[in-house]
Design a protein around this motif. Structure first.
Motif, PDB file in Angstrom:
ATOM      1  N   THR A  78      38.055  -9.279  13.654  1.00  0.00           N
ATOM      2  CA  THR A  78      37.478  -7.943  13.478  1.00  0.00           C
ATOM      3  C   THR A  78      37.120  -7.678  12.017  1.00  0.00           C
ATOM      4  O   THR A  78      36.078  -7.081  11.738  1.00  0.00           O
ATOM      5  CB  THR A  78      38.416  -6.835  14.009  1.00  0.00           C
ATOM      6  N   SER A  79      37.946  -8.126  11.100  1.00  0.00           N
ATOM      7  CA  SER A  79      37.654  -7.912   9.675  1.00  0.00           C
ATOM      8  C   SER A  79      36.439  -8.711   9.236  1.00  0.00           C
ATOM      9  O   SER A  79      35.599  -8.206   8.476  1.00  0.00           O
ATOM     10  CB  SER A  79      38.857  -8.304   8.818  1.00  0.00           C
ATOM     11  N   LEU A  84      33.115  -7.256   7.593  1.00  0.00           N
ATOM     12  CA  LEU A  84      32.644  -7.715   6.278  1.00  0.00           C
ATOM     13  C   LEU A  84      31.227  -8.282   6.360  1.00  0.00           C
ATOM     14  O   LEU A  84      30.438  -8.117   5.426  1.00  0.00           O
ATOM     15  CB  LEU A  84      33.601  -8.773   5.723  1.00  0.00           C
ATOM     16  N   ALA A  85      30.907  -8.949   7.462  1.00  0.00           N
ATOM     17  CA  ALA A  85      29.571  -9.538   7.616  1.00  0.00           C
ATOM     18  C   ALA A  85      28.486  -8.475   7.721  1.00  0.00           C
ATOM     19  O   ALA A  85      27.314  -8.770   7.503  1.00  0.00           O
ATOM     20  CB  ALA A  85      29.537 -10.440   8.845  1.00  0.00           C
ATOM     21  N   LYS A  86      28.864  -7.254   8.032  1.00  0.00           N
ATOM     22  CA  LYS A  86      27.881  -6.171   8.154  1.00  0.00           C
ATOM     23  C   LYS A  86      27.526  -5.536   6.807  1.00  0.00           C
ATOM     24  O   LYS A  86      26.603  -4.749   6.730  1.00  0.00           O
ATOM     25  CB  LYS A  86      28.384  -5.113   9.124  1.00  0.00           C
ATOM     26  N   ILE A  87      28.251  -5.894   5.763  1.00  0.00           N
ATOM     27  CA  ILE A  87      27.956  -5.361   4.436  1.00  0.00           C
ATOM     28  C   ILE A  87      26.863  -6.242   3.822  1.00  0.00           C
ATOM     29  O   ILE A  87      27.113  -7.397   3.480  1.00  0.00           O
ATOM     30  CB  ILE A  87      29.220  -5.356   3.549  1.00  0.00           C
ATOM     31  N   PRO A  88      25.629  -5.742   3.707  1.00  0.00           N
ATOM     32  CA  PRO A  88      24.486  -6.579   3.304  1.00  0.00           C
ATOM     33  C   PRO A  88      24.685  -7.348   1.998  1.00  0.00           C
ATOM     34  O   PRO A  88      24.436  -8.535   1.929  1.00  0.00           O
ATOM     35  CB  PRO A  88      23.326  -5.590   3.203  1.00  0.00           C
ATOM     36  N   TRP A  89      25.111  -6.680   0.920  1.00  0.00           N
ATOM     37  CA  TRP A  89      25.236  -7.371  -0.370  1.00  0.00           C
ATOM     38  C   TRP A  89      26.323  -8.433  -0.319  1.00  0.00           C
ATOM     39  O   TRP A  89      26.205  -9.483  -0.943  1.00  0.00           O
ATOM     40  CB  TRP A  89      25.466  -6.396  -1.519  1.00  0.00           C
TER      41      TRP A  89
END
Length: 159
Positions: free
Chosen positions: A138-139, A143-148
């Motif tokens: 889940t983490s 984290l993968a959804k944060i573009p930068w």
């Protein structure tokens, strides 16, 4: 560094709730999800189905070989023939399930071994391993959804 931070946070959470959550299956899962998020093995579906299939296969093999209450191999300092059979069949069934489900996630083989070796035996050890996997999966997805962060991670592993 991101995987190390995620595993540290996961381990601290486990410590705080009194469970051993960092196992040999959690590290490779974190690596795949963070370093290779666009591969089939790193898809959430593959990770969830892979570890679920491994858990079912491992538990079924423990029962089939009469090992449900047997001490883990680390306490015995050796494998017994039934444990070797359970380990081999547990991994084999897991790999078969990964092919049938089209959910290729190599760390799932370690999950089957953790269970059939008795290291993640039914009860708190198994619950701890599954909790660690849930936290990491889940983490990593979050984290993968944060573009930068995704772009920086992609460059770090692929440049």
């Amino acid at each position: 560094m991101l995987a190390a931070a995620l595993l540290t946070a996961t381990g601290v959470i486990g410590h705080l709730i009194g469970l051993m959550v960092l196992t040999t299956t959690v590290g490779p899962t974190a690596y795949l999800l963070l370093a290779h998020p666009d591969t089939e093995a790193a898809q959430v579906r593959s990770a969830l189905l892979g570890h679920a299939a491994a858990t079912v296969s491992g538990l079924a093999c423990l029962a089939a070989f009469g090992l449900w209450r047997r001490p883990p191999i680390v306490e015995q300092h050796a494998d017994t023939l039934p444990q070797i059979g359970a380990q081999a069949l547990g991994v084999g069934l897991t790999l078969l399930a990964l092919v049938v489900l089209d959910a290729h996630h190599p760390p799932a083989a370690a999950t089957a071994l953790m269970i059939t070796s008795g290291i993640a035996r039914p009860g708190l050890p198994l619950f701890g391993m599954l909790t660690g996997l849930a936290i990491v999966i889940t983490s990593a997805v979050a984290l993968a959804k944060i573009p930068w962060l995704r772009e920086r991670t992609r460059r770090a592993f692929h440049d």
